[in-house]
Design an enzyme around this catalytic site. Structure first.
Site, PDB file in Angstrom:
ATOM      1  N   LYS A 181       0.848  -1.187   0.000  1.00 22.01           N
ATOM      2  CA  LYS A 181       0.000   0.000   0.000  1.00 22.01           C
ATOM      3  C   LYS A 181       0.890   1.245   0.000  1.00 22.01           C
ATOM      4  O   LYS A 181       1.829   1.334   0.795  1.00 22.01           O
ATOM      5  CB  LYS A 181      -0.908  -0.039   1.241  1.00 22.01           C
ATOM      6  CG  LYS A 181      -2.175   0.758   1.081  1.00 22.01           C
ATOM      7  CD  LYS A 181      -3.254   0.310   2.039  1.00 22.01           C
ATOM      8  CE  LYS A 181      -4.407   1.292   1.995  1.00 22.01           C
ATOM      9  NZ  LYS A 181      -5.589   0.827   2.700  1.00 22.01           N
TER      10      LYS A 181
ATOM     11  N   GLU B 260     -20.289  -5.607   8.366  1.00 23.20           N
ATOM     12  CA  GLU B 260     -21.223  -4.889   9.235  1.00 23.20           C
ATOM     13  C   GLU B 260     -22.276  -5.820   9.807  1.00 23.20           C
ATOM     14  O   GLU B 260     -22.701  -5.681  10.967  1.00 23.20           O
ATOM     15  CB  GLU B 260     -21.888  -3.750   8.457  1.00 23.20           C
ATOM     16  CG  GLU B 260     -20.964  -2.580   8.137  1.00 23.20           C
ATOM     17  CD  GLU B 260     -19.973  -2.835   6.991  1.00 23.20           C
ATOM     18  OE1 GLU B 260     -20.100  -3.872   6.302  1.00 23.20           O
ATOM     19  OE2 GLU B 260     -19.083  -1.994   6.785  1.00 23.20           O
TER      20      GLU B 260
ATOM     21  N   ARG C 216     -25.608  -1.968   5.591  1.00 24.24           N
ATOM     22  CA  ARG C 216     -25.226  -3.378   5.392  1.00 24.24           C
ATOM     23  C   ARG C 216     -25.683  -4.273   6.548  1.00 24.24           C
ATOM     24  O   ARG C 216     -25.679  -5.490   6.421  1.00 24.24           O
ATOM     25  CB  ARG C 216     -23.700  -3.508   5.298  1.00 24.24           C
ATOM     26  CG  ARG C 216     -23.108  -3.242   3.974  1.00 24.24           C
ATOM     27  CD  ARG C 216     -23.204  -4.478   3.077  1.00 24.24           C
ATOM     28  NE  ARG C 216     -22.853  -4.128   1.718  1.00 24.24           N
ATOM     29  CZ  ARG C 216     -21.614  -4.160   1.234  1.00 24.24           C
ATOM     30  NH1 ARG C 216     -20.630  -4.588   1.974  1.00 24.24           N
ATOM     31  NH2 ARG C 216     -21.385  -3.792  -0.002  1.00 24.24           N
TER      32      ARG C 216
HETATM   33  N1  HTL Z   1     -17.492  -0.833   4.856  1.00 25.51           N
HETATM   34  C1  HTL Z   1     -17.960  -1.013   3.603  1.00 25.51           C
HETATM   35  C2  HTL Z   1     -19.123  -1.933   3.369  1.00 25.51           C
HETATM   36  N2  HTL Z   1     -17.438  -0.387   2.567  1.00 25.51           N
HETATM   37  C3  HTL Z   1     -16.397   0.453   2.746  1.00 25.51           C
HETATM   38  N3  HTL Z   1     -15.914   1.077   1.672  1.00 25.51           N
HETATM   39  C4  HTL Z   1     -15.856   0.661   4.023  1.00 25.51           C
HETATM   40  C5  HTL Z   1     -16.449   0.000   5.055  1.00 25.51           C
HETATM   41  C6  HTL Z   1     -14.745   1.653   4.289  1.00 25.51           C
HETATM   42  N4  HTL Z   1     -13.522   1.363   3.529  1.00 25.51           N
HETATM   43  C7  HTL Z   1     -13.075   2.083   2.438  1.00 25.51           C
HETATM   44  S1  HTL Z   1     -11.635   1.464   1.836  1.00 25.51           S
HETATM   45  C8  HTL Z   1     -11.579   0.275   3.047  1.00 25.51           C
HETATM   46  C9  HTL Z   1     -12.668   0.368   3.908  1.00 25.51           C
HETATM   47  C10 HTL Z   1     -12.853  -0.493   5.091  1.00 25.51           C
HETATM   48  C11 HTL Z   1     -10.431  -0.701   3.118  1.00 25.51           C
HETATM   49  C12 HTL Z   1     -10.476  -1.666   1.999  1.00 25.51           C
HETATM   50  O1  HTL Z   1      -9.394  -2.538   2.115  1.00 25.51           O
HETATM   51  P1  HTL Z   1      -8.865  -3.309   0.851  1.00 25.51           P
HETATM   52  O2  HTL Z   1      -8.192  -2.187  -0.066  1.00 25.51           O
HETATM   53  O3  HTL Z   1      -7.847  -4.271   1.293  1.00 25.51           O
HETATM   54  O4  HTL Z   1      -9.999  -3.845   0.094  1.00 25.51           O
HETATM   55  P2  HTL Z   1      -6.911  -1.280   0.294  1.00 25.51           P
HETATM   56  O5  HTL Z   1      -7.423  -0.077   0.987  1.00 25.51           O
HETATM   57  O6  HTL Z   1      -6.319  -0.915  -1.028  1.00 25.51           O
HETATM   58  O7  HTL Z   1      -5.971  -2.084   1.090  1.00 25.51           O
HETATM   59  C13 HTL Z   1     -13.685   3.221   1.828  1.00 25.51           C
HETATM   60  O8  HTL Z   1     -14.740   3.656   2.198  1.00 25.51           O
HETATM   61  C14 HTL Z   1     -12.997   3.927   0.713  1.00 25.51           C
END
Ligand code: HTL
Ligand code: MG
Length: 642
Positions: free
Chosen positions: A295, A378, A406
């Site tokens: 990242k 969630e 959710r």
């Molecule tokens: N819960 C839900 C259902 N959707 C989102 N988008 C979130 C919480 C909040 N959220 C993000 S980005 C993210 C979260 C928890 C992390 C995603 O991790 P991943 O990708 O490993 O998939 P990475 O960040 O590149 O490591 C946003 O709201 C933008």
């Protein structure tokens, strides 16, 4: 376009460009015209551009940087106008946007009237899915693959999902289907071992264990190409050999679910990535490619602190420093949570992957045994809280308004039917700014209000917030307390001693009036006070409970009020205004009432204060409503005559 070397010591590598490749790229098809060297240069130029854009106005920097090679590899093989590239969440797609004809608008990303921060089908035909919430990509791509097959087409379907988003049940349940139905598609797991915070869960542990296997580590040392030499057999014997070579652990859970699993491979090795993706594309059925990335890749400061640089506010690209964000509603909640946990050893804080955003980092360090991050799940968060409550614990579900959507069935089915002691601490309630339509927290009051046993409070400041939290825990039963994104006054001292004894369901008159009342809650209270400051005949009420309403006060005010104006940072349909009108009608009281709030539209990203005005519930909107009800001039004259 700044030269990458302009970022000086902050870049992992410095590359001086002689000629821009990006200038020539406006689509996937343009990427296909580039030679190997140019493809590598494109990745560097994209990095530079992503850093520049995020430095201007903030944005999802670290995820977009980590997906640069993947983005270039995909566009070199697929045509995103025809093939379906389905990115999960969509926060890693700045590179994709820049490649697909949006480079001239990219500076406007997340801004008022600008490009969205996530993929959005209305923005471009290159965006396969409108997203923002996690874990949807695999099921959506599955549906697209089924549609393609039903229509006799043969375009490619690829889902790109992060390790964090793979913790969601929606993603895992879709894999379960795909492994059974076996449509031809590629699922790329972009594993950087991070969600917004460190990723959690057993699957995350499994992924890490794959990386410590000797064969993966040797590949690190020797350069992966040799290790993966057997892939040369891909074309001929692929279907049989792949499983042996790429399922070193025969207990691979994805393999067990009926998917072909390949990996893990280095997601920053563009040539290797392209090589694998190209061959996987030829295979029938579903294939999961597990790639390992970093990242923030390529920007040292983001690599070393990916939590902060996940979504930083604007910064100086040459001298990037972390900015303090000021004391927020989330901080106030976290501080109150710590203090309440000191006093109540049954108290728990649960979060679905939003520990930082919800203000719970301090709590998680002080009370690790009564803290749980369930991942981006969630539904699991709410039902786990129900289980805790059934056994006598006092769980608080700390959750953003938009993500509570959710967990809705779980709120009804698992918490409210049983009338359990679960408090919902709802953050980011109201418009949220740059994240836009997918993240607006504007439906929670409507959907929570309909549920028997649930009640909903809206504090006007941090003192009311902590007092409501304390009261909700004392009273028991399902209770929701909602607050907005942004700053709030810090408590005068820690530990806090000034808790108010708030009667649950009571409103508060902030300004007496004689002819009409503005009934406001949360951040709209300031707007109401400002809009009426020169109007002594208009009163302002802190309508801090939407359920139960303070019906006694409402009916008392209705005896003299010639009109009511309700104001809320929430959808008009089903919100405070609806509740007020329903209460009046149900009591056979008829007072002209204007409901100010968000009309029945999805509100895009933008500047929140501006949007409050545009949508008619800022200061101007309240003045206008008063004017329409002849309460501005007409009644001020009346007032004078009085
Ligand atoms: N819960 C839900 C259902 N959707 C989102 N988008 C979130 C919480 C909040 N959220 C993000 S980005 C993210 C979260 C928890 C992390 C995603 O991790 P991943 O990708 O490993 O998939 P990475 O960040 O590149 O490591 C946003 O709201 C933008
Ligand atoms: Mg991740």
């Amino acid at each position: 376009m700044p030269n990458v070397s302009n970022a000086g010591t902050e870049m992992t590598e410095s590359v001086a460009f002689t000629k821009s490749v990006l200038e020539r790229v406006n689509s996937s098809q343009d990427v296909k015209k580039l030679n190997k060297e140019e493809l590598h240069q494109l990745t560097e130029e994209l990095r530079s551009e992503i850093i520049r854009v995020c430095s201007l106005g903030g944005g999802h920097l670290a995820s977009s940087l980590g997906a640069v090679e993947l983005t270039v590899a995909l566009h070199s093989l697929y045509n995103s106008k025809v093939d379906r590239l389905v990115f999960d969440v969509g926060h890693q797609t700045y590179g994709h946007k820049i490649i697909t004809g949006r480079k001239d608008q990219i500076d406007s990303v997340r801004k008022h009237d600008g490009l969205a921060g996530f993929t959005t089908t209305s923005e471009s035909e290159d965006d396969a899915l409108t997203v923002g919430h996690a874990s949807t990509s695999i099921a959506a791509a599955f549906g697209m693959a089924l549609a393609r097959d039903a229509q006799g087409e043969d375009y490619g379907v690829v889902a790109v999902i992060g390790d964090g988003s793979l913790t969601g049940g929606l993603a895992l349940a879709a894999l379960n289907q795909i492994g059974d139905v076996k449509p031809k598609m590629t699922i790329i797991v972009n594993d950087n071992e991070m969600s917004i915070s460190e990723n959690v869960g057993a699957l995350n542990g499994y992924f890490s264990s794959l990386q410590v296997q000797p064969w993966f580590q040797n590949a690190e040392k020797t350069g992966r190409r040799q290790l993966w030499q057997p892939i040369a057999e891909f074309g001929s014997r692929a279907k049989h050999s792949i499983r042996r070579f790429f399922d070193p652990a025969s207990a691979n859970p994805f393999h067990a679910m009926g998917l072909r699993y390949v990996g893990p491979i280095d997601g920053h090795d563009l040539d290797q990535l392209t090589y694998y993706l190209k061959h996987i594309r030829e295979l029938d059925g579903p294939t999961m490619l597990h790639i390992v990335t970093k990242k923030g890749k390529g920007y040292k400061i983001a690599e070393s602190d990916p939590k902060y640089w996940h979504g930083p506010p604007k910064f100086d690209a040459d001298k990037p420093v972390k900015k303090g964000k000021g004391y927020s509603w989330s901080n106030a909640f976290g501080d109150a949570a710590c203090q309440l946990a000191e006093e109540n050893e049954r108290l728990w804080m649960l979060t679905p992957a939003m520990s930082i955003g919800s203000g719970l980092v301090g709590y998680s360090e002080r009370f690790p045994k009564r803290y749980l991050d369930v991942g981006i799940a969630e539904d699991v968060c709410v039902t786990t809280a129900a289980g805790l409550a059934l056994q006598g614990e006092k769980p608080v579900v700390a959750i953003y308004s938009t993500f509570l959507q959710r967990g809705y069935d779980q709120v009804i089915h698992d918490v409210c039917i049983e009338n359990l002691d679960v408090v919902f601490a709802i953050d980011r309630a109201g418009l949220v700014g740059g994240d836009g339509a997918t993240h607006q927290g504007v439906f929670d009051v409507s959907f929570m209000r309909a549920i028997p046993n649930m009640s909903i409070a809206v504090p006007k400041d941090s003192k009311e917030q902590r007092s409501m939290l304390k009261k909700a825990l004392e009273m028991g039963g399902p209770k929701a307390i909602r607050w907005p994104r942004g700053g709030v006054e810090a408590p005068p001292e820690a530990p806090v001693t000034d808790w108010d004894e708030i009667e649950w369901g009571s409103w508060e008159i902030l300004k007496e009036g004689s002819s009409a009342y503005v009934l406001a809650c949360g951040l709209t209270i300031d707007y109401a006070l400002e809009a009426t400051k020169d109007l002594p005949h208009i009163g302002v009420v802190n309508a801090r409970f939407v359920k139960p309403l303070d019906t006694a006060m409402l009916l008392e005010l209705a005896r003299t009020a010639k009109a009511f104006i309700t104001v809320e940072d929430h959808a008009r349909d089903g919100g405070l205004g609806s509740a007020v009108v329903e209460a009046l009608v149900d009591n056979d009281v008829f007072v002209p009432t204007r409901r100010l709030g968000i009309p029945n539209v999805f509100v895009p990203h933008g500047d929140t204060a501006l949007q409050h005005e545009e949508l008619g519930y800022g200061v101007r909107g309240i003045r206008q409503a008063l004017d329409e009800l002849s309460l501005l001039h007409g009644l001020s004259k009346l007032q004078v005559q009085d």
